[in-house]
Design a protein around this motif. Structure first.
Motif, PDB file in Angstrom:
ATOM      1  N   PHE A 123       0.811  -1.217   0.000  1.00  0.00           N
ATOM      2  CA  PHE A 123       0.000   0.000   0.000  1.00  0.00           C
ATOM      3  C   PHE A 123       0.846   1.269   0.000  1.00  0.00           C
ATOM      4  N   ASP A 124       0.297   2.266  -0.667  1.00  0.00           N
ATOM      5  CA  ASP A 124       0.947   3.573  -0.762  1.00  0.00           C
ATOM      6  C   ASP A 124       0.669   4.397   0.502  1.00  0.00           C
ATOM      7  N   LEU A 125      -0.503   4.146   1.114  1.00  0.00           N
ATOM      8  CA  LEU A 125      -0.945   4.950   2.259  1.00  0.00           C
ATOM      9  C   LEU A 125      -1.806   4.100   3.183  1.00  0.00           C
ATOM     10  N   PHE A 126      -1.648   4.329   4.487  1.00  0.00           N
ATOM     11  CA  PHE A 126      -2.484   3.646   5.484  1.00  0.00           C
ATOM     12  C   PHE A 126      -3.269   4.676   6.285  1.00  0.00           C
ATOM     13  N   LEU A 127      -4.568   4.395   6.468  1.00  0.00           N
ATOM     14  CA  LEU A 127      -5.435   5.216   7.313  1.00  0.00           C
ATOM     15  C   LEU A 127      -5.924   4.358   8.457  1.00  0.00           C
ATOM     16  N   SER A 128      -6.217   5.000   9.575  1.00  0.00           N
ATOM     17  CA  SER A 128      -6.704   4.245  10.730  1.00  0.00           C
ATOM     18  C   SER A 128      -7.888   4.947  11.377  1.00  0.00           C
ATOM     19  N   ASP A 129      -8.905   4.172  11.708  1.00  0.00           N
ATOM     20  CA  ASP A 129     -10.011   4.636  12.536  1.00  0.00           C
ATOM     21  C   ASP A 129      -9.392   5.251  13.799  1.00  0.00           C
ATOM     22  N   ASP A 130      -9.716   6.499  14.108  1.00  0.00           N
ATOM     23  CA  ASP A 130      -9.042   7.161  15.246  1.00  0.00           C
ATOM     24  C   ASP A 130      -9.314   6.473  16.585  1.00  0.00           C
ATOM     25  N   ARG A 131     -10.331   5.618  16.637  1.00  0.00           N
ATOM     26  CA  ARG A 131     -10.657   4.915  17.891  1.00  0.00           C
ATOM     27  C   ARG A 131      -9.668   3.784  18.197  1.00  0.00           C
ATOM     28  N   ILE A 132      -8.888   3.340  17.196  1.00  0.00           N
ATOM     29  CA  ILE A 132      -7.909   2.270  17.470  1.00  0.00           C
ATOM     30  C   ILE A 132      -6.477   2.709  17.178  1.00  0.00           C
ATOM     31  N   ARG A 133      -6.305   3.976  16.834  1.00  0.00           N
ATOM     32  CA  ARG A 133      -4.983   4.476  16.420  1.00  0.00           C
ATOM     33  C   ARG A 133      -3.878   4.149  17.424  1.00  0.00           C
ATOM     34  N   ARG A 134      -4.160   4.340  18.703  1.00  0.00           N
ATOM     35  CA  ARG A 134      -3.117   4.124  19.736  1.00  0.00           C
ATOM     36  C   ARG A 134      -2.767   2.642  19.912  1.00  0.00           C
ATOM     37  N   LYS A 142       8.003  -1.426  14.045  1.00  0.00           N
ATOM     38  CA  LYS A 142       8.724  -0.170  13.807  1.00  0.00           C
ATOM     39  C   LYS A 142       8.925   0.153  12.331  1.00  0.00           C
ATOM     40  N   HIS A 143       8.845  -0.868  11.437  1.00  0.00           N
ATOM     41  CA  HIS A 143       9.138  -0.622  10.020  1.00  0.00           C
ATOM     42  C   HIS A 143       8.143   0.351   9.379  1.00  0.00           C
ATOM     43  N   PHE A 144       6.889   0.296   9.813  1.00  0.00           N
ATOM     44  CA  PHE A 144       5.884   1.217   9.284  1.00  0.00           C
ATOM     45  C   PHE A 144       6.267   2.663   9.586  1.00  0.00           C
ATOM     46  N   TYR A 145       6.877   2.854  10.746  1.00  0.00           N
ATOM     47  CA  TYR A 145       7.226   4.211  11.194  1.00  0.00           C
ATOM     48  C   TYR A 145       8.548   4.658  10.583  1.00  0.00           C
ATOM     49  N   GLU A 146       9.479   3.709  10.425  1.00  0.00           N
ATOM     50  CA  GLU A 146      10.761   4.029   9.784  1.00  0.00           C
ATOM     51  C   GLU A 146      10.571   4.396   8.316  1.00  0.00           C
ATOM     52  N   LYS A 147       9.626   3.718   7.649  1.00  0.00           N
ATOM     53  CA  LYS A 147       9.356   3.977   6.224  1.00  0.00           C
ATOM     54  C   LYS A 147       8.382   5.135   6.029  1.00  0.00           C
ATOM     55  N   LYS A 148       8.052   5.811   7.144  1.00  0.00           N
ATOM     56  CA  LYS A 148       7.122   6.962   7.109  1.00  0.00           C
ATOM     57  C   LYS A 148       5.763   6.572   6.521  1.00  0.00           C
ATOM     58  N   LYS A 149       5.296   5.364   6.902  1.00  0.00           N
ATOM     59  CA  LYS A 149       3.980   4.902   6.466  1.00  0.00           C
ATOM     60  C   LYS A 149       3.058   4.671   7.662  1.00  0.00           C
ATOM     61  N   ALA A 150       3.344   5.379   8.743  1.00  0.00           N
ATOM     62  CA  ALA A 150       2.486   5.259   9.921  1.00  0.00           C
ATOM     63  C   ALA A 150       1.060   5.639   9.524  1.00  0.00           C
ATOM     64  N   PRO A 151       0.047   4.857   9.961  1.00  0.00           N
ATOM     65  CA  PRO A 151      -1.337   5.172   9.588  1.00  0.00           C
ATOM     66  C   PRO A 151      -1.769   6.553  10.089  1.00  0.00           C
ATOM     67  N   LEU A 152      -2.512   7.272   9.254  1.00  0.00           N
ATOM     68  CA  LEU A 152      -3.061   8.579   9.635  1.00  0.00           C
ATOM     69  C   LEU A 152      -4.452   8.380  10.221  1.00  0.00           C
ATOM     70  N   SER A 153      -4.720   9.025  11.352  1.00  0.00           N
ATOM     71  CA  SER A 153      -6.020   8.872  12.010  1.00  0.00           C
ATOM     72  C   SER A 153      -7.116   9.580  11.232  1.00  0.00           C
ATOM     73  N   VAL A 154      -8.243   8.886  11.061  1.00  0.00           N
ATOM     74  CA  VAL A 154      -9.409   9.494  10.424  1.00  0.00           C
ATOM     75  C   VAL A 154     -10.637   9.271  11.305  1.00  0.00           C
TER      76      VAL A 154
END
Length: 244
Positions: A123-134, A142-154
């Motif tokens: 995937f090019d982009l990940f989104l996350s329901d803000d209720r489960i983001r944490r 950690k790889h999602f965060y190192e590759k700057k693909k951390a899910p964005l809260s919606v």
């Protein structure tokens, strides 16, 4: 704050460079390179933060793969939950989400490192329901965060869900950390028109002016570059900004 003419010159130079490179390599002719804005600050912020930036022109092609993580709905299986949210998206006219993964499915099917790596690359982009983001960092790794693909809260309860999702899908982010003085935001690609990239740069600068720690006074230099080009300066602060 920015001189649009200077920005335009830099964008034209980057696109000309990208075209000349592509001519030398037929494989690159149909591939668009990302254009990045590099922000160098005078003073490193004390705390890390993520600045979200809505853009006037989308930076992802329509073929971009987007994944949405959702919370588990009570008394529903993982498949039923995913179908429920799929219907919700269709009702709101949203067709840009490629796959929906419930929290239950994420925990069950993406335990192993190899499965997580495949998910990250798909995937090019990940989104996350803000209720489960944490809850996600411990499951994604950690790889999602190192590759700057951390899910964005919606906010999946938003009144205008299409707007809520589109501003994230076609916007950008500037990750600020407290370990260095240079940060990067993706603001376009080489397949876009010059004026579209220029408008995205100016829109990004306006948000940075408000949301950067210590605001615009903390901006030392702004550069534009692609992965394979040199960095072209489009703004250099006056030394007096440092005194302030």
């Amino acid at each position: 704050r920015l001189a649009p003419l200077q920005v335009k010159k830099a964008v034209e130079a980057l696109l000309a460079f990208a075209r000349s490179k592509a001519k030398g390599d037929a494989l690159l002719l149909n591939e668009n390179e990302s254009v990045h804005l590099l922000v160098t600050v005078w003073k490193v912020p004390r705390e890390a933060k993520l600045i979200r930036i809505p853009l006037p022109h989308g930076i992802r092609p329509e073929t971009a793969e987007v994944c949405l993580f959702t919370k588990d709905e009570p008394n529903l299986s993982a498949e039923q939950t995913e179908n429920l949210y799929r219907k919700l998206l269709i009702q709101n006219g949203i067709r840009s989400i490629s796959q929906i993964i419930s929290y239950k499915t994420l925990k069950k099917e993406y335990k192993m490192f190899e499965a997580k790596r495949r998910l990250l690359n798909r995937f090019d982009l990940f989104l996350s329901d803000d209720r489960i983001r944490r809850l996600l960092p411990s499951h994604l790794g950690k790889h999602f965060y190192e590759k700057k693909k951390a899910p964005l809260s919606v906010n999946l309860k938003a009144k205008n869900l299409a707007n809520e999702l589109q501003k994230h899908i076609q916007g950008t982010t500037l990750p600020i950390n407290n370990k260095g003085c240079c940060y990067t935001a993706r603001i376009g690609h080489t397949g876009m028109k010059v004026d579209e990239i220029v408008e995205n740069v100016i829109a990004t600068a306006k948000v940075i002016a408000k949301k950067l720690p210590k605001s615009w006074k903390n901006v030392k230099i702004l550069h534009l570059k692609t992965l394979k080009s040199v960095a072209l300066p489009i703004f250099t602060a006056n030394i007096s900004n440092l005194d302030e």
